[in-house]
Design an enzyme around this catalytic site. Structure first.
Site, PDB file in Angstrom:
ATOM      1  N   LYS A   1       0.856  -1.172   0.003  1.00 33.84           N
ATOM      2  CA  LYS A   1      -0.017  -0.073  -0.046  1.00 33.84           C
ATOM      3  C   LYS A   1       0.876   1.148   0.029  1.00 33.84           C
ATOM      4  O   LYS A   1       1.686   1.412   0.722  1.00 33.84           O
ATOM      5  CB  LYS A   1      -0.786  -0.013   1.280  1.00 33.84           C
TER       6      LYS A   1
ATOM      7  N   LYS B   1       5.219   2.001  -2.705  1.00 33.45           N
ATOM      8  CA  LYS B   1       5.262   3.311  -3.078  1.00 33.45           C
ATOM      9  C   LYS B   1       5.677   3.430  -4.501  1.00 33.45           C
ATOM     10  O   LYS B   1       6.397   2.538  -5.198  1.00 33.45           O
ATOM     11  CB  LYS B   1       6.264   4.256  -2.508  1.00 33.45           C
TER      12      LYS B   1
ATOM     13  N   THR C   1      -4.994  12.690   5.906  1.00 37.94           N
ATOM     14  CA  THR C   1      -3.812  12.803   6.567  1.00 37.94           C
ATOM     15  C   THR C   1      -3.827  13.838   7.751  1.00 37.94           C
ATOM     16  O   THR C   1      -3.007  13.563   8.527  1.00 37.94           O
ATOM     17  CB  THR C   1      -2.884  13.059   5.273  1.00 37.94           C
TER      18      THR C   1
HETATM   19  P1  NAD Z   1       0.836  18.262  -2.138  1.00 37.63           P
HETATM   20  O1  NAD Z   1       1.336  18.042  -3.399  1.00 37.63           O
HETATM   21  O2  NAD Z   1      -0.693  18.321  -1.985  1.00 37.63           O
HETATM   22  O3  NAD Z   1       1.565  19.531  -1.594  1.00 37.63           O
HETATM   23  C1  NAD Z   1       2.888  19.554  -1.384  1.00 37.63           C
HETATM   24  C2  NAD Z   1       3.034  20.980  -1.037  1.00 37.63           C
HETATM   25  O4  NAD Z   1       4.628  21.321  -0.585  1.00 37.63           O
HETATM   26  C3  NAD Z   1       2.664  22.220  -2.020  1.00 37.63           C
HETATM   27  O5  NAD Z   1       2.134  23.253  -1.188  1.00 37.63           O
HETATM   28  C4  NAD Z   1       4.114  22.587  -2.245  1.00 37.63           C
HETATM   29  O6  NAD Z   1       4.127  23.902  -2.805  1.00 37.63           O
HETATM   30  C5  NAD Z   1       4.754  22.491  -1.328  1.00 37.63           C
HETATM   31  N1  NAD Z   1       6.183  22.429  -1.534  1.00 37.63           N
HETATM   32  C6  NAD Z   1       6.925  21.780  -2.500  1.00 37.63           C
HETATM   33  N2  NAD Z   1       8.272  21.618  -2.367  1.00 37.63           N
HETATM   34  C7  NAD Z   1       8.534  22.558  -1.360  1.00 37.63           C
HETATM   35  C8  NAD Z   1       9.823  23.177  -0.705  1.00 37.63           C
HETATM   36  N3  NAD Z   1      10.771  22.793  -1.159  1.00 37.63           N
HETATM   37  N4  NAD Z   1       9.571  23.735   0.474  1.00 37.63           N
HETATM   38  C9  NAD Z   1       8.083  23.970   1.082  1.00 37.63           C
HETATM   39  N5  NAD Z   1       7.016  23.850   0.430  1.00 37.63           N
HETATM   40  C10 NAD Z   1       7.159  22.947  -0.687  1.00 37.63           C
HETATM   41  O7  NAD Z   1       1.504  17.044  -1.222  1.00 37.63           O
HETATM   42  P2  NAD Z   1       0.604  16.550   0.050  1.00 37.63           P
HETATM   43  O8  NAD Z   1      -0.137  15.346  -0.192  1.00 37.63           O
HETATM   44  O9  NAD Z   1       0.254  17.400   0.824  1.00 37.63           O
HETATM   45  O10 NAD Z   1       2.163  15.907   0.670  1.00 37.63           O
HETATM   46  C11 NAD Z   1       3.124  16.458   1.428  1.00 37.63           C
HETATM   47  C12 NAD Z   1       3.704  15.686   2.314  1.00 37.63           C
HETATM   48  O11 NAD Z   1       2.849  14.778   3.055  1.00 37.63           O
HETATM   49  C13 NAD Z   1       4.618  14.630   1.642  1.00 37.63           C
HETATM   50  O12 NAD Z   1       5.882  14.186   2.213  1.00 37.63           O
HETATM   51  C14 NAD Z   1       3.842  13.488   1.381  1.00 37.63           C
HETATM   52  O13 NAD Z   1       4.518  11.964   1.364  1.00 37.63           O
HETATM   53  C15 NAD Z   1       3.213  13.509   2.868  1.00 37.63           C
HETATM   54  N6  NAD Z   1       1.827  12.554   2.811  1.00 37.63           N
HETATM   55  C16 NAD Z   1       0.972  12.927   2.155  1.00 37.63           C
HETATM   56  C17 NAD Z   1      -0.288  11.918   2.285  1.00 37.63           C
HETATM   57  C18 NAD Z   1      -1.479  12.110   1.605  1.00 37.63           C
HETATM   58  O14 NAD Z   1      -2.555  11.606   1.677  1.00 37.63           O
HETATM   59  N7  NAD Z   1      -1.692  13.241   0.710  1.00 37.63           N
HETATM   60  C19 NAD Z   1      -0.097  10.959   3.106  1.00 37.63           C
HETATM   61  C20 NAD Z   1       1.045  10.666   4.151  1.00 37.63           C
HETATM   62  C21 NAD Z   1       1.936  11.484   3.704  1.00 37.63           C
END
Ligand code: NAD
Length: 452
Positions: free
Chosen positions: A93, A129, A213
């Site tokens: 997953k 992943k 999340t």
């Molecule tokens: P997303 O694409 O919705 O958002 C990512 C955000 O990070 C955007 O606002 C982007 O502008 C910003 N960003 C990118 N590079 C950056 C930088 N260098 N400095 C500051 N901001 C930056 O992604 P998401 O789904 O919100 O995921 C964010 C984190 O959460 C990731 O590490 C992801 O693995 C983790 N995560 C997400 C989920 C999920 O269900 N979406 C679940 C578990 C973990």
């Protein structure tokens, strides 16, 4: 175009260790750094050598190239990956990431974290992943759709509702998940909803998945802070990353009375010591794609007093809670000594590397790890998969109640391990996950069975 490295095949000389470093590797890589957390936890746990040996390597790694016809008629080829790290406790997953920085090492590390996260939350899943090396902001919607469908064409034999299940991650969303589920269903000549989670509601998605999340992280924060006698209204927060996870956790905290003083995205951040109006900023970002310190009255927004700050400055702010919610390796040995927050809740995966961990812990900063804090996403993905299998869909209140119970249960168990063994919360979380993984791996037979 697929290159398949299968089933613990790392002793095979065809496998290039520099491209696919095992945890024991001396190469500096995200995966070997992730392995340092495992080694630290192993000092506190009695787990069979066989289980440890299996957990040192990803089980299966698929590397593909996806040809995509662009709108101008040209052909571009994109690199993509899917990694199943371990599937002893259930099908793999894990999300699919679209980002220019995606590479095999990163995808393997994310699959490693998913393995421990699913075990920690006691979900019947292994860890996996995927990702594509692409800047999705440079593609049109139809190019993005062709790329997403092409990715599923390339990995279709490697995934399935009982094998490996996809979900959203950085720069992928419910629309993309819908395309992926549809493509897999076309290939298989039947509707296969359970191969992808995070789908649009009308295609079999779950209530609450989009916010899961952040909602899970909010339950973790609310379960932890009373242990330190801290109240929301006395608490300042900075959030790095304003996407799905970051913007929603910022809003949940704002609505619960926390003072969110800084937020940022890839373009930079904003800081207002008096606190930011997060719903207004989200409203403005949805319209303009930019973060601005605004206060909105319906659709009329006016700028409020603030400072523009860099992401580096945001991380170093003197706040109570820092929430990294962007990408990995944001806090390393290079900037760990600048961090002033009292608590860090890791909503992003891997935002702190192992060297920084030690520096932060020595400063007395309390770190709550990714595999616990951001596990709400995969937990509601699990609910979505269960609903798809049963064809019976739950109301939002039921989803959130089940999520709250799951998060609070595992927070308390992890907390109890940390107290009992006098270890930090990350090590406790790995110990907790390892116990469950070790039990499952050993149930298949250990070397003790073959003695005498
Ligand atoms: P997303 O694409 O919705 O958002 C990512 C955000 O990070 C955007 O606002 C982007 O502008 C910003 N960003 C990118 N590079 C950056 C930088 N260098 N400095 C500051 N901001 C930056 O992604 P998401 O789904 O919100 O995921 C964010 C984190 O959460 C990731 O590490 C992801 O693995 C983790 N995560 C997400 C989920 C999920 O269900 N979406 C679940 C578990 C973990």
């Amino acid at each position: 175009m697929a290159k398949l490295i299968q089933e613990n095949d790392l002793n095979n000389s065809a496998v290039d260790d520099t491209q696919s470093p095992p945890l024991a590797s001396k190469n500096a890589s995200l995966l070997s750094d992730a392995g340092k957390r495992l080694e630290k936890a192993l000092k506190h746990i009695d787990i069979s050598e066989d289980a440890i040996a299996r957990l040192r390597y990803p089980k299966a790694t698929l590397s593909v190239h996806i040809p995509v016809r662009m709108d101008d008629g040209s052909l571009k080829v994109f690199a993509g990956y899917r990694v199943r790290y371990d599937d002893t406790r259930g099908p793999g997953k894990g999300g699919v990431r679209y980002h220019p920085g995606v590479n095999l090492d990163e995808v393997q590390s994310l699959a490693f974290w998913m393995t421990f996260k699913c075990a920690l939350l006691d979900l019947p899943f292994g860890g996996a992943k995927g990702g594509i090396t692409v800047n999705p902001k440079e593609l049109s919607k139809s190019e993005l759709e062709r790329l997403s469908r092409g990715y599923v064409d390339a990995i279709a034999g490697f995934i399935g509702p009982n094998i490996d299940i996809l979900a959203p991650d950085v720069y992928t969303n419910s629309t993309i998940m819908g395309w992926m589920m549809d493509q897999y269903s076309i290939i298989n000549r039947q509707l296969v909803r359970g191969v992808v989670t995070g789908k649009p509601l009308t295609l079999g998605g779950s209530q609450g998945r989009n916010e899961a999340t952040a909602t899970g992280a909010f339950y973790v924060i609310e379960a932890i802070l009373p242990k330190f006698d801290i109240k929301p209204e006395q608490t300042t927060v900075a959030v790095q990353g304003f996407g799905n996870a970051g913007a929603i956790i910022a809003e949940l905290l704002f609505k619960a009375g926390y003072k969110v003083v800084a937020v940022s995205d890839s373009q930079g951040g904003i800081y207002a010591p008096q606190g930011l109006d997060i719903p207004s900023i989200r409203h403005h970002k949805a319209q303009s794609r930019r973060i601005k310190a605004v206060y909105c009255d319906d659709s009329v927004c006016s700028i409020v007093e603030h400072q523009n700050i860099s992401n580096a400055e945001l991380l170093a702010l003197d706040v109570d809670i820092l929430v990294p919610a962007a990408l990995e390796n944001q806090i390393t040995a290079a900037n760990a000594s600048d961090i002033k927050a009292k608590f860090i809740f890791e909503v992003a995966n891997g935002p702190i590397d192992s060297a920084a961990d030690e520096i932060l812990l020595a400063k007395g900063i309390k770190i709550f790890p990714d595999i616990l804090v951001n596990a709400g996403g995969v937990t509601v993905s699990y609910f979505e998969w269960v609903q798809n299998r049963n064809g019976w869909y739950w109301e939002l209140e039921e989803i959130n109640q089940r999520l709250k119970t799951k998060m609070e249960t595992e927070v308390e168990k992890t907390w109890a391990i940390a107290q009992k063994l006098e270890v930090d919360m990350r090590t406790a979380a790995y110990i907790h996950g390892l116990n469950r993984l070790g039990e499952a791996l050993d149930a298949k037979g250990t070397r003790d069975y073959f003695k005498q």
